[in-house]
Design a protein around this motif. Structure first.
Motif, PDB file in Angstrom:
ATOM      1  N   LEU A 264       0.810  -1.214   0.000  1.00 20.02           N
ATOM      2  CA  LEU A 264       0.000   0.000   0.000  1.00 20.02           C
ATOM      3  C   LEU A 264       0.845   1.266   0.000  1.00 20.02           C
ATOM      4  CD1 LEU A 264      -2.829  -0.984   2.530  1.00 20.02           C
ATOM      5  CD2 LEU A 264      -2.976  -0.872   0.034  1.00 20.02           C
ATOM      6  N   ILE A 265       1.975   1.213   0.652  1.00 22.48           N
ATOM      7  CA  ILE A 265       2.718   2.454   0.888  1.00 22.48           C
ATOM      8  C   ILE A 265       3.967   2.566   0.045  1.00 22.48           C
ATOM      9  CG2 ILE A 265       3.960   3.797   2.644  1.00 22.48           C
ATOM     10  CD1 ILE A 265       2.022   2.761   4.696  1.00 22.48           C
ATOM     11  N   GLY A 266       4.763   1.502  -0.047  1.00 22.89           N
ATOM     12  CA  GLY A 266       6.088   1.628  -0.644  1.00 22.89           C
ATOM     13  C   GLY A 266       6.288   0.775  -1.872  1.00 22.89           C
ATOM     14  N   ASP A 267       7.501   0.838  -2.377  1.00 17.94           N
ATOM     15  CA  ASP A 267       7.915   0.038  -3.518  1.00 17.94           C
ATOM     16  C   ASP A 267       8.219  -1.365  -3.019  1.00 17.94           C
ATOM     17  OD1 ASP A 267       9.194  -1.119  -5.703  1.00 17.94           O
ATOM     18  OD2 ASP A 267      10.017   0.818  -6.346  1.00 17.94           O
ATOM     19  N   GLN A 268       7.562  -2.378  -3.612  1.00 19.13           N
ATOM     20  CA  GLN A 268       7.710  -3.741  -3.116  1.00 19.13           C
ATOM     21  C   GLN A 268       8.791  -4.541  -3.822  1.00 19.13           C
ATOM     22  OE1 GLN A 268       4.184  -6.130  -3.933  1.00 19.13           O
ATOM     23  NE2 GLN A 268       3.557  -4.682  -5.519  1.00 19.13           N
ATOM     24  N   ASN A 269       9.588  -3.909  -4.681  1.00 20.24           N
ATOM     25  CA  ASN A 269      10.668  -4.596  -5.367  1.00 20.24           C
ATOM     26  C   ASN A 269      11.951  -4.564  -4.531  1.00 20.24           C
ATOM     27  OD1 ASN A 269       9.161  -5.148  -7.773  1.00 20.24           O
ATOM     28  ND2 ASN A 269       9.387  -2.988  -8.323  1.00 20.24           N
ATOM     29  N   LEU A 270      12.710  -5.653  -4.613  1.00 22.47           N
ATOM     30  CA  LEU A 270      13.957  -5.744  -3.852  1.00 22.47           C
ATOM     31  C   LEU A 270      15.004  -4.784  -4.404  1.00 22.47           C
ATOM     32  CD1 LEU A 270      15.580  -7.129  -1.629  1.00 22.47           C
ATOM     33  CD2 LEU A 270      16.174  -8.935  -3.264  1.00 22.47           C
ATOM     34  N   PHE A 271      14.956  -4.515  -5.700  1.00 20.63           N
ATOM     35  CA  PHE A 271      15.901  -3.587  -6.327  1.00 20.63           C
ATOM     36  C   PHE A 271      15.144  -2.421  -6.958  1.00 20.63           C
ATOM     37  CE2 PHE A 271      18.271  -7.517  -6.149  1.00 20.63           C
ATOM     38  CZ  PHE A 271      19.540  -7.102  -5.790  1.00 20.63           C
ATOM     39  N   ILE A 272      15.740  -1.263  -6.877  1.00 18.59           N
ATOM     40  CA  ILE A 272      15.155  -0.060  -7.453  1.00 18.59           C
ATOM     41  C   ILE A 272      16.218   0.683  -8.252  1.00 18.59           C
ATOM     42  CG2 ILE A 272      13.357   0.247  -5.700  1.00 18.59           C
ATOM     43  CD1 ILE A 272      15.194   2.172  -4.252  1.00 18.59           C
ATOM     44  N   LYS A 273      15.777   1.542  -9.158  1.00 18.11           N
ATOM     45  CA  LYS A 273      16.692   2.365  -9.945  1.00 18.11           C
ATOM     46  C   LYS A 273      16.675   3.792  -9.411  1.00 18.11           C
ATOM     47  CE  LYS A 273      16.611  -0.171 -14.327  1.00 18.11           C
ATOM     48  NZ  LYS A 273      18.084  -0.398 -14.372  1.00 18.11           N
ATOM     49  N   LYS A 274      17.846   4.293  -9.083  1.00 22.58           N
ATOM     50  CA  LYS A 274      17.995   5.655  -8.582  1.00 22.58           C
ATOM     51  C   LYS A 274      19.235   6.276  -9.211  1.00 22.58           C
ATOM     52  CE  LYS A 274      14.482   5.608  -5.729  1.00 22.58           C
ATOM     53  NZ  LYS A 274      13.324   6.514  -5.933  1.00 22.58           N
ATOM     54  N   THR A 275      19.269   7.589  -9.259  1.00 23.44           N
ATOM     55  CA  THR A 275      20.493   8.255  -9.719  1.00 23.44           C
ATOM     56  C   THR A 275      21.544   8.157  -8.619  1.00 23.44           C
ATOM     57  OG1 THR A 275      19.891  10.430  -8.864  1.00 23.44           O
ATOM     58  CG2 THR A 275      19.127   9.868 -11.089  1.00 23.44           C
ATOM     59  N   ALA A 276      22.804   8.318  -9.021  1.00 27.72           N
ATOM     60  CA  ALA A 276      23.882   8.310  -8.031  1.00 27.72           C
ATOM     61  C   ALA A 276      23.685   9.431  -7.011  1.00 27.72           C
ATOM     62  CB  ALA A 276      25.228   8.457  -8.734  1.00 27.72           C
ATOM     63  N   GLN A 277      23.147  10.567  -7.455  1.00 30.61           N
ATOM     64  CA  GLN A 277      22.864  11.678  -6.555  1.00 30.61           C
ATOM     65  C   GLN A 277      21.859  11.258  -5.482  1.00 30.61           C
ATOM     66  OE1 GLN A 277      24.243  14.655  -6.395  1.00 30.61           O
ATOM     67  NE2 GLN A 277      22.846  15.670  -4.948  1.00 30.61           N
ATOM     68  N   GLU A 278      20.810  10.550  -5.885  1.00 26.89           N
ATOM     69  CA  GLU A 278      19.782  10.121  -4.926  1.00 26.89           C
ATOM     70  C   GLU A 278      20.327   9.085  -3.948  1.00 26.89           C
ATOM     71  OE1 GLU A 278      15.528  10.431  -7.176  1.00 26.89           O
ATOM     72  OE2 GLU A 278      16.940   8.957  -7.979  1.00 26.89           O
ATOM     73  N   VAL A 279      21.123   8.147  -4.451  1.00 23.38           N
ATOM     74  CA  VAL A 279      21.684   7.126  -3.561  1.00 23.38           C
ATOM     75  C   VAL A 279      22.586   7.771  -2.511  1.00 23.38           C
ATOM     76  CG1 VAL A 279      23.177   5.102  -3.429  1.00 23.38           C
ATOM     77  CG2 VAL A 279      21.527   5.314  -5.294  1.00 23.38           C
ATOM     78  N   LEU A 280      23.399   8.710  -2.941  1.00 26.94           N
ATOM     79  CA  LEU A 280      24.365   9.310  -2.021  1.00 26.94           C
ATOM     80  C   LEU A 280      23.712  10.302  -1.066  1.00 26.94           C
ATOM     81  CD1 LEU A 280      27.409   9.928  -4.402  1.00 26.94           C
ATOM     82  CD2 LEU A 280      27.211   8.204  -2.605  1.00 26.94           C
ATOM     83  N   TRP A 281      22.851  11.178  -1.583  1.00 23.58           N
ATOM     84  CA  TRP A 281      22.389  12.319  -0.793  1.00 23.58           C
ATOM     85  C   TRP A 281      20.915  12.279  -0.449  1.00 23.58           C
ATOM     86  CZ3 TRP A 281      26.403  14.310   1.280  1.00 23.58           C
ATOM     87  CH2 TRP A 281      27.624  14.240   0.608  1.00 23.58           C
ATOM     88  N   GLY A 282      20.238  11.207  -0.862  1.00 19.22           N
ATOM     89  CA  GLY A 282      18.913  10.976  -0.326  1.00 19.22           C
ATOM     90  C   GLY A 282      17.773  11.120  -1.314  1.00 19.22           C
ATOM     91  N   TYR A 283      16.738  10.334  -1.077  1.00 21.36           N
ATOM     92  CA  TYR A 283      15.482  10.411  -1.816  1.00 21.36           C
ATOM     93  C   TYR A 283      14.343  10.135  -0.830  1.00 21.36           C
ATOM     94  CZ  TYR A 283      16.053   5.298  -1.883  1.00 21.36           C
ATOM     95  OH  TYR A 283      16.238   3.988  -1.522  1.00 21.36           O
ATOM     96  N   TYR A 284      13.234  10.740  -1.123  1.00 30.24           N
ATOM     97  CA  TYR A 284      12.059  10.567  -0.260  1.00 30.24           C
ATOM     98  C   TYR A 284      11.486   9.167  -0.445  1.00 30.24           C
ATOM     99  CZ  TYR A 284       7.279  11.000   1.450  1.00 30.24           C
ATOM    100  OH  TYR A 284       6.078  10.802   2.105  1.00 30.24           O
ATOM    101  N   ASP A 285      11.110   8.530   0.672  1.00 29.39           N
ATOM    102  CA  ASP A 285      10.516   7.199   0.608  1.00 29.39           C
ATOM    103  C   ASP A 285       9.304   7.139   1.533  1.00 29.39           C
ATOM    104  OD1 ASP A 285      11.151   4.196  -0.304  1.00 29.39           O
ATOM    105  OD2 ASP A 285      10.402   4.190   1.764  1.00 29.39           O
ATOM    106  N   PRO A 286       8.147   6.700   1.031  1.00 27.71           N
ATOM    107  CA  PRO A 286       6.930   6.673   1.863  1.00 27.71           C
ATOM    108  C   PRO A 286       7.024   5.723   3.049  1.00 27.71           C
ATOM    109  CG  PRO A 286       6.548   5.637  -0.274  1.00 27.71           C
ATOM    110  CD  PRO A 286       7.873   6.311  -0.357  1.00 27.71           C
TER     111      PRO A 286
END
Length: 530
Positions: free
Chosen positions: A181-203
């Motif tokens: 209901l709330i989050g991404d249910q996949n074990l792997f996700i695609k993010k930019t290097a910027q997001e991995v290092l400095w953060g991304y919003y997650d429900p």
């Protein structure tokens, strides 16, 4: 004739002996003078330097300590997963390294407050990073990485801790509904290097933040720190061996995540300064924030040159990465029995199973090394070291390197983890914090420390040479007087070189006759000669 030759030979041998002794004395005097000069100079100069080393107002080292004048860079390398579907079905992960993404690290200490005797200083800390394009492969916004869904693993790792089977089944069902209901249910996700290092919003993190389980709804490997956390350090004014050692770290006087009082005790500094006058076999105590514990660095047996300045090369000992079975004193840190090469820091990260190793699992147990494809360890690139100038204890070159791994276990009741391998320490990223003195700073160090010390050495040697020369002259004069008095008293000095002693006509005259008169004549001649 034979008696005269024997006396002459004794005399010549005696002179040679005294001359040899004089030469040996001269050589020993030179070496002892140099040794004494160096020793006295170091003692004298250290007394002067001792006033400048402590971290007190107006000292020479305070600005370097507070503002980190020597540039520090932090490089990040991200692991990009090449086979996410295969790994979820039980295959060994295949990863590709992307990096470096390099940042200039600024570690600013401010609001410094000293106690009454200036033995302790309390301070606040700001850490922030500035991207350096010329030292990076490119803009981190332009690189996409297939990485682990860390928020999902946080929820699943908490589910794993439930012991009761009924509650485990119930918790698993609720967790799957919650995730769906709330989050991404996949074990792997695609993010930019910027997001991995400095953060991304997650429900998922947003919900956990609302429940008070987390501090932020953002998932980040790194962050700029401006939190008002209080630190306290020893200034070294009373004991330079304790310079910059922590007394309080992030509001705490103990490291509360460990299992024993000895392990929780706060030791060491960040390694920027250590005790001066290092000996090669001394250990150096540093506090490594990335693994939340102190480490006794050991001399590796070599010296290095940095812009013409000699340094001692220190590394972490083998036992830092040993479990409690392999190295019993580590029982306070690692109560579990994971194989060699991993440091468990899960208790400091909201229960997320995070483990620190050397990059590319350098020196790790083969089970960990072989569980991930594409590792290529290189000691020169992936091991940590600290190089210290021994007289002052200043760090002129250092590299602190580590890899963050996530422990993934099979969870039968989880759709995401029901088919993965039994246990995998999945590489998330690795970092390299490098601190290297520039040529300008090295020249400044030479002007402030090494050149004055050298000049003082020369002056001390000249002074001791003058006093030693005077001593040698007096000794030589005394030796000459002794020599003259001895040769004069032995009866060989005469009015002229070719003239025979009184009563002896020529060299063929017998010195002693067989008759009593002859004996009497000898005594008469001897008495007149004396």
């Amino acid at each position: 004739m034979s008696q005269s030759c024997c006396n002459c030979c004794r005399k010549i041998n005696s002179v040679r002996c005294w001359r040899a002794c004089g030469v040996i004395w001269f050589i020993l005097t030179i070496f002892s003078t140099l040794a004494l000069a160096c020793s006295l100079t170091d003692e004298l100069y250290f007394l002067i330097l001792k006033k400048e080393l402590p971290l007190i107002p107006h000292s020479s080292t305070l600005d370097e300590w507070t503002n980190c004048v020597v540039p520090t860079y932090k490089k990040y390398f991200l692991y990009d997963t090449q086979n996410p579907s295969e790994f979820s079905s039980g295959a060994v992960p295949v990863v590709k390294l992307i990096g470096p993404f390099t940042y200039r690290k600024f570690d600013i200490k401010h609001n410094l407050t000293w106690n009454d005797d200036e033995s302790l200083v309390t301070w606040l800390r700001d850490e922030y990073y500035v991207f350096i394009p010329e030292k990076s492969i490119g803009d981190p916004h332009d690189y996409t990485v297939t990485t682990l869904n860390i928020p999902l693993l946080v929820v699943l790792s908490q589910q794993k801790k439930i012991d009761n089977l009924l509650f485990k089944i119930l918790g698993s069902s609720l967790a799957q509904v919650y995730i769906t209901l709330i989050g991404d249910q996949n074990l792997f996700i695609k993010k930019t290097a910027q997001e991995v290092l400095w953060g991304y919003y997650d429900p998922l993190f947003q919900m956990l933040t609302l429940l008070g389980a987390l501090d932020s709804p953002y998932m980040a490997a790194e962050q700029n720190t401006t939190a008002r956390l209080v630190y306290k350090s020893n200034t070294g004014k009373k004991d330079l061996k304790q310079i910059a050692h922590f007394v309080q770290w992030r509001n705490e006087t103990e490291i509360m995540g460990w299992n024993s009082k000895a392990a929780r005790h706060l030791y060491g500094s960040l390694g920027q300064f250590v005790k001066p006058r290092l000996k090669k076999h001394d250990t150096v105590l540093v506090f490594v924030e990335q693994i939340y514990r102190h480490v006794d660095l050991i001399w590796k047996g070599e010296t290095r040159k940095k812009h013409g300045i000699e340094t001692y090369h220190y590394v972490a000992p083998h036992n830092v990465f040993c479990n409690s079975s392999q190295y019993p004193p580590n029982v306070g840190y690692y109560a579990d029995d994971y194989n060699y090469g991993l440091v468990n820091i899960s208790s400091f990260n909201h229960g997320l199973p995070l483990f620190i190793s050397k990059p590319h699992c350098l020196d790790c147990d083969p089970d960990y090394f072989n569980n991930v494809s594409s590792y290529h360890p290189d000691r020169s690139e992936h091991d940590s070291f600290y190089d210290y100038e021994p007289f002052t204890g200043f760090c002129l070159d250092a590299a602190l390197r580590g890899q963050t791994n996530v422990r993934i276990e099979r969870i039968p009741l989880s759709s995401q983890l029901s088919r993965v391998r039994d246990e995998t320490f999945y590489p998330w990223f690795y970092f390299s914090i490098e601190r290297t003195v520039t040529k300008d700073k090295a020249n400044e160090f030479k002007r402030m420390v090494q050149i004055p010390r050298l000049v003082l050495h020369i002056l001390m040697i000249m002074l001791l040479c003058l006093s030693g020369g005077a001593t040698l002259c007096i000794g030589g004069l005394l030796f000459r007087l002794y020599y003259i008095s001895r040769t004069t008293g032995s009866g060989y000095q005469s009015k002229s070189f070719g003239e025979s002693p009184v009563g002896i006509n020529n060299s063929t005259s017998p010195l002693l006759n067989d008759s009593k008169d002859g004996i009497q004549d000898y005594h008469t001649i001897r008495q007149s000669t004396l």
